[in-house]
Design a protein around this motif. Structure first.
Motif, PDB file in Angstrom:
ATOM      1  N   ASP A 174      47.508  37.236  49.046  1.00 59.04           N
ATOM      2  CA  ASP A 174      46.517  36.665  49.955  1.00 59.04           C
ATOM      3  C   ASP A 174      46.170  37.650  51.072  1.00 59.04           C
ATOM      4  N   THR A 175      47.195  38.282  51.629  1.00 58.70           N
ATOM      5  CA  THR A 175      46.962  39.247  52.705  1.00 58.70           C
ATOM      6  C   THR A 175      46.143  40.429  52.215  1.00 58.70           C
ATOM      7  N   ALA A 176      46.556  41.000  51.090  1.00 61.11           N
ATOM      8  CA  ALA A 176      45.859  42.181  50.567  1.00 61.11           C
ATOM      9  C   ALA A 176      44.415  41.869  50.196  1.00 61.11           C
ATOM     10  N   SER A 177      44.176  40.691  49.645  1.00 63.44           N
ATOM     11  CA  SER A 177      42.823  40.365  49.180  1.00 63.44           C
ATOM     12  C   SER A 177      41.823  40.288  50.323  1.00 63.44           C
ATOM     13  N   GLY A 184      37.842  37.663  42.701  1.00 61.19           N
ATOM     14  CA  GLY A 184      36.658  38.459  42.406  1.00 61.19           C
ATOM     15  C   GLY A 184      35.849  38.830  43.626  1.00 61.19           C
ATOM     16  N   ALA A 185      35.940  38.023  44.678  1.00 61.22           N
ATOM     17  CA  ALA A 185      35.154  38.291  45.886  1.00 61.22           C
ATOM     18  C   ALA A 185      35.799  39.327  46.802  1.00 61.22           C
ATOM     19  N   SER A 186      37.022  39.716  46.502  1.00 64.68           N
ATOM     20  CA  SER A 186      37.717  40.673  47.364  1.00 64.68           C
ATOM     21  C   SER A 186      37.033  42.031  47.329  1.00 64.68           C
ATOM     22  N   LYS A 187      36.900  42.634  48.495  1.00 64.38           N
ATOM     23  CA  LYS A 187      36.309  43.970  48.608  1.00 64.38           C
ATOM     24  C   LYS A 187      37.369  45.041  48.842  1.00 64.38           C
ATOM     25  N   LEU A 188      38.608  44.713  48.511  1.00 63.31           N
ATOM     26  CA  LEU A 188      39.730  45.620  48.737  1.00 63.31           C
ATOM     27  C   LEU A 188      39.555  46.925  47.961  1.00 63.31           C
ATOM     28  N   VAL A 189      39.694  48.047  48.677  1.00 62.83           N
ATOM     29  CA  VAL A 189      39.704  49.372  48.054  1.00 62.83           C
ATOM     30  C   VAL A 189      41.159  49.732  47.756  1.00 62.83           C
ATOM     31  N   THR A 190      41.470  50.076  46.515  1.00 61.53           N
ATOM     32  CA  THR A 190      42.844  50.395  46.127  1.00 61.53           C
ATOM     33  C   THR A 190      42.967  51.883  45.839  1.00 61.53           C
ATOM     34  N   VAL A 222      45.226  59.858  52.040  1.00 62.88           N
ATOM     35  CA  VAL A 222      45.095  58.724  52.955  1.00 62.88           C
ATOM     36  C   VAL A 222      43.912  58.944  53.895  1.00 62.88           C
ATOM     37  N   LEU A 223      43.792  60.136  54.448  1.00 58.88           N
ATOM     38  CA  LEU A 223      42.685  60.438  55.353  1.00 58.88           C
ATOM     39  C   LEU A 223      41.340  60.209  54.682  1.00 58.88           C
ATOM     40  N   ARG A 224      41.167  60.756  53.478  1.00 59.16           N
ATOM     41  CA  ARG A 224      39.890  60.623  52.779  1.00 59.16           C
ATOM     42  C   ARG A 224      39.501  59.155  52.616  1.00 59.16           C
ATOM     43  N   ASN A 225      40.462  58.340  52.310  1.00 63.29           N
ATOM     44  CA  ASN A 225      40.154  56.938  52.060  1.00 63.29           C
ATOM     45  C   ASN A 225      39.968  56.145  53.347  1.00 63.29           C
ATOM     46  N   PHE A 226      40.632  56.543  54.423  1.00 59.34           N
ATOM     47  CA  PHE A 226      40.351  55.933  55.724  1.00 59.34           C
ATOM     48  C   PHE A 226      38.903  56.227  56.123  1.00 59.34           C
ATOM     49  N   GLU A 227      38.489  57.480  55.961  1.00 57.32           N
ATOM     50  CA  GLU A 227      37.136  57.881  56.337  1.00 57.32           C
ATOM     51  C   GLU A 227      36.084  57.165  55.491  1.00 57.32           C
ATOM     52  N   ALA A 228      36.370  57.050  54.184  1.00 53.66           N
ATOM     53  CA  ALA A 228      35.403  56.418  53.295  1.00 53.66           C
ATOM     54  C   ALA A 228      35.287  54.919  53.555  1.00 53.66           C
ATOM     55  N   THR A 229      36.410  54.296  53.917  1.00 50.79           N
ATOM     56  CA  THR A 229      36.415  52.849  54.124  1.00 50.79           C
ATOM     57  C   THR A 229      35.915  52.465  55.513  1.00 50.79           C
TER      58      THR A 229
END
Length: 312
Positions: A83-86, A111-117, A159-166
């Motif tokens: 639930d938290t991650a979603s 399905g509605a989760s916009k979580l980037v993994t 980690v940096l790349r994905n922080f910047e992208a998100t």
């Protein structure tokens, strides 16, 4: 009773202690709440939590799934973790087989989760399990990338790349935080190289096969009592073989870790007439370490001091 029979009986007793201690540590779940207005990041275990905190700074709210004192290899998430991650924006996991639950976990996201993994160990040349750590590990990917500062540098950049992208609105802050972290990791890498390179002895005997990347990057050789998972049961013949190795190669210490029982390491050390010492695989903090403010850098410094003492 022969010496080998006594040793096997002692090993069997130690295994029972290890299994009981491991079972007692499983089943807990991390705590943390989402914060509106910040980049909410969920991490699968401590090293990624540390990197995310260092890079995220004030702009990120980082939630680690696994609480202090719990060994991560066979931990599995609960419904509240899903639930938290979603509802978070970013989920970081190590990959390389560390989190055996991750595929089912990701499939369980709504399905509605916009979580980037993100698989944070991507880009690191992986190692296979060493037969010295048990035949069951041969051919399996070794997930313990973060134990080497060189690998941690690669993971930090991921980690940096994905922080910047998100969260591109806070790109400048993330880059500034990363620059500080990068310099610290590079300094740690240099310290390991310069300190370990001149040492005469290069063999380390550890209870858990968690130091292959460290060994590869800094010219050491790892011999492990147990396999890639610290609860893997060693065979009596493996223990006898390692005991002979310890005696034949002048090993002074057998390394163990805090998050699992040290009984087998102590049993082997007693039989081989050597001592035990901590070598931390940094899979998580103990409650005491967390309360004292220990972190990746302080524990890696302690590891280096212990390696020097053991290898002199």
């Amino acid at each position: 009773m022969s010496g080998k029979s006594k040793f096997r009986k002692a090993v069997a007793a130690a295994l029972l202690v290890v299994m009981a201690a491991f079972a007692a540590g499983c089943g807990s779940s991390g705590q943390g709440k989402l914060v509106e207005g910040k980049l909410n990041v969920v991490t699968s275990f401590y090293p990624l939590y540390f990197l995310s905190q260092q890079i995220g700074g004030q702009e990120a709210n980082v939630i680690n799934m696994i609480p202090a004192g719990v060994e991560p290899h066979d931990w599995s998430p609960k419904s509240r973790d899903l639930d938290t991650a979603s509802n978070a924006q970013l989920f970081l996991y190590n990959g390389a087989g560390l989190e055996g639950w991750v595929d089912d976990f990701l499939q369980g996201l709504p399905g509605a989760s916009k979580l980037v993994t993100v698989e944070a160990s991507q880009g690191i040349e992986k190692l296979s399990g060493n037969p010295d750590g048990g035949s069951a590990d041969a051919g399996h990917v070794d997930p313990h990338t973060w134990v080497s500062p060189k690998s941690m540098l690669v993971m930090a950049a991921t980690v940096l790349r994905n922080f910047e992208a998100t969260d591109p609105a806070h790109k400048a802050g993330y880059e500034a935080n990363y620059a500080v972290l990068e310099q610290k990791l590079k300094a740690l890498d240099r310290e390991y190289s310069e300190t370990l390179s001149p040492l005469k002895h290069k063999d380390i005997v550890a209870s858990h096969q968690a130091f292959a990347y460290l060994a590869r990057d800094y010219g050491l050789k790892q011999v492990a009592i147990m396999g890639l998972s610290p609860d893997a049961e060693p065979k009596a013949q493996d223990l006898l073989r390692i005991s002979k190795f310890v005696k034949a190669n002048g090993i002074k210490y057998i390394f163990f870790e805090e998050l699992v029982s040290d009984e087998i390491a102590k049993t082997l050390a007693h039989e081989a007439h050597v001592e035990t010492m901590v070598l931390n695989p940094l899979e998580g903090l103990t409650p005491k370490q967390a309360s004292k403010g220990e972190d990746y850098f302080s524990l890696m410094e302690a590891n280096l001091q212990n390696l020097v003492q053991a290898l002199q």
